[in-house]
Design a protein around this motif. Structure first.
Motif, PDB file in Angstrom:
ATOM      1  N   GLY A  34       0.794  -1.212   0.000  1.00  0.00           N
ATOM      2  CA  GLY A  34       0.000   0.000   0.000  1.00  0.00           C
ATOM      3  C   GLY A  34       0.829   1.265   0.000  1.00  0.00           C
ATOM      4  N   TRP A  35       0.134   2.334  -0.307  1.00  0.00           N
ATOM      5  CA  TRP A  35       0.713   3.675  -0.210  1.00  0.00           C
ATOM      6  C   TRP A  35      -0.027   4.434   0.883  1.00  0.00           C
ATOM      7  N   TYR A  36       0.738   5.091   1.731  1.00  0.00           N
ATOM      8  CA  TYR A  36       0.216   5.928   2.791  1.00  0.00           C
ATOM      9  C   TYR A  36       0.786   7.335   2.606  1.00  0.00           C
ATOM     10  N   LYS A  42      -0.605  16.071  10.677  1.00  0.00           N
ATOM     11  CA  LYS A  42      -1.701  15.111  10.520  1.00  0.00           C
ATOM     12  C   LYS A  42      -1.209  13.692  10.710  1.00  0.00           C
ATOM     13  N   GLN A  43      -2.153  12.797  10.935  1.00  0.00           N
ATOM     14  CA  GLN A  43      -1.803  11.391  11.081  1.00  0.00           C
ATOM     15  C   GLN A  43      -1.561  10.766   9.715  1.00  0.00           C
ATOM     16  N   ARG A  44      -0.766   9.732   9.723  1.00  0.00           N
ATOM     17  CA  ARG A  44      -0.542   8.989   8.485  1.00  0.00           C
ATOM     18  C   ARG A  44      -1.843   8.301   8.098  1.00  0.00           C
ATOM     19  N   GLU A  45      -2.158   8.352   6.811  1.00  0.00           N
ATOM     20  CA  GLU A  45      -3.402   7.758   6.341  1.00  0.00           C
ATOM     21  C   GLU A  45      -3.148   6.869   5.128  1.00  0.00           C
ATOM     22  N   LEU A  46      -4.016   5.875   4.978  1.00  0.00           N
ATOM     23  CA  LEU A  46      -3.938   4.978   3.831  1.00  0.00           C
ATOM     24  C   LEU A  46      -4.469   5.700   2.595  1.00  0.00           C
ATOM     25  N   VAL A  47      -3.700   5.635   1.532  1.00  0.00           N
ATOM     26  CA  VAL A  47      -4.120   6.224   0.259  1.00  0.00           C
ATOM     27  C   VAL A  47      -4.703   5.138  -0.652  1.00  0.00           C
ATOM     28  N   ALA A  90       2.078  15.930   0.835  1.00  0.00           N
ATOM     29  CA  ALA A  90       2.411  15.072   1.971  1.00  0.00           C
ATOM     30  C   ALA A  90       3.676  14.289   1.641  1.00  0.00           C
ATOM     31  N   VAL A  91       4.190  13.598   2.645  1.00  0.00           N
ATOM     32  CA  VAL A  91       5.205  12.591   2.400  1.00  0.00           C
ATOM     33  C   VAL A  91       4.478  11.279   2.162  1.00  0.00           C
ATOM     34  N   TYR A  92       4.804  10.618   1.066  1.00  0.00           N
ATOM     35  CA  TYR A  92       4.151   9.376   0.701  1.00  0.00           C
ATOM     36  C   TYR A  92       5.076   8.200   1.015  1.00  0.00           C
ATOM     37  N   TYR A  93       4.501   7.207   1.682  1.00  0.00           N
ATOM     38  CA  TYR A  93       5.249   6.033   2.096  1.00  0.00           C
ATOM     39  C   TYR A  93       4.639   4.779   1.485  1.00  0.00           C
ATOM     40  N   CYS A  94       5.486   3.832   1.120  1.00  0.00           N
ATOM     41  CA  CYS A  94       4.949   2.540   0.726  1.00  0.00           C
ATOM     42  C   CYS A  94       5.148   1.552   1.866  1.00  0.00           C
ATOM     43  N   ALA A 102       5.335  -6.079   8.956  1.00  0.00           N
ATOM     44  CA  ALA A 102       5.079  -4.893   8.142  1.00  0.00           C
ATOM     45  C   ALA A 102       6.403  -4.215   7.824  1.00  0.00           C
ATOM     46  N   TYR A 103       6.561  -3.814   6.580  1.00  0.00           N
ATOM     47  CA  TYR A 103       7.789  -3.188   6.121  1.00  0.00           C
ATOM     48  C   TYR A 103       7.442  -1.833   5.523  1.00  0.00           C
ATOM     49  N   TRP A 104       8.204  -0.807   5.895  1.00  0.00           N
ATOM     50  CA  TRP A 104       7.961   0.548   5.405  1.00  0.00           C
ATOM     51  C   TRP A 104       9.135   1.032   4.571  1.00  0.00           C
TER      52      TRP A 104
END
Length: 114
Positions: A34-36, A42-47, A90-94, A102-104
């Motif tokens: 996924g991408w967050y 703000k809190q990290r959110e699922l995209v 935002a900063v986008y994380y996978c 879980a791996y970020w």
């Protein structure tokens, strides 16, 4: 598994970007990828997310504008972002999920501004 996110940058409203998340190992065994995103304060959110069976899910705020996809051969998950808005900044994380692990990735900055 290590994840390397790239593709962020500065874009004008209405523009497009494609983010890529390259894994150091096979992504076929990952249950979900996924991408967050996390905006300042703000809190990290699922995209968006995609399962090993390629079922996808997108947040309401990006439906119709963003598309997640995967290329198992390239060990890569993509996030195509169209019609970008300032609120997408935002900063986008996978992230990769495999059972209880879980791996970020390290994050890539997306800034939408004129």
């Amino acid at each position: 598994v290590q994840l390397q996110a790239s593709g962020g940058g500065l874009v004008q409203p209405g523009g497009s970007l494609r983010l890529a998340c390259v894994a150091s190992g096979s992504i076929e065994s990952m249950n979900v990828m996924g991408w967050y995103r996390q905006a300042p304060g703000k809190q990290r959110e699922l995209v968006a997310s995609i399962t090993s069976g390629s079922s996808t899910r997108h947040a309401d705020s990006v439906k119709g504008r963003f598309t997640i996809s995967r290329d198992n051969a390239k060990k890569t998950v993509y996030l195509q972002m169209n019609s970008l808005k300032p609120e997408d900044t935002a900063v986008y994380y996978c992230k990769a999920d495999k059972w209880i692990a879980a791996y970020w990735g390290q994050g890539t900055q997306v800034t939408v501004s004129s």
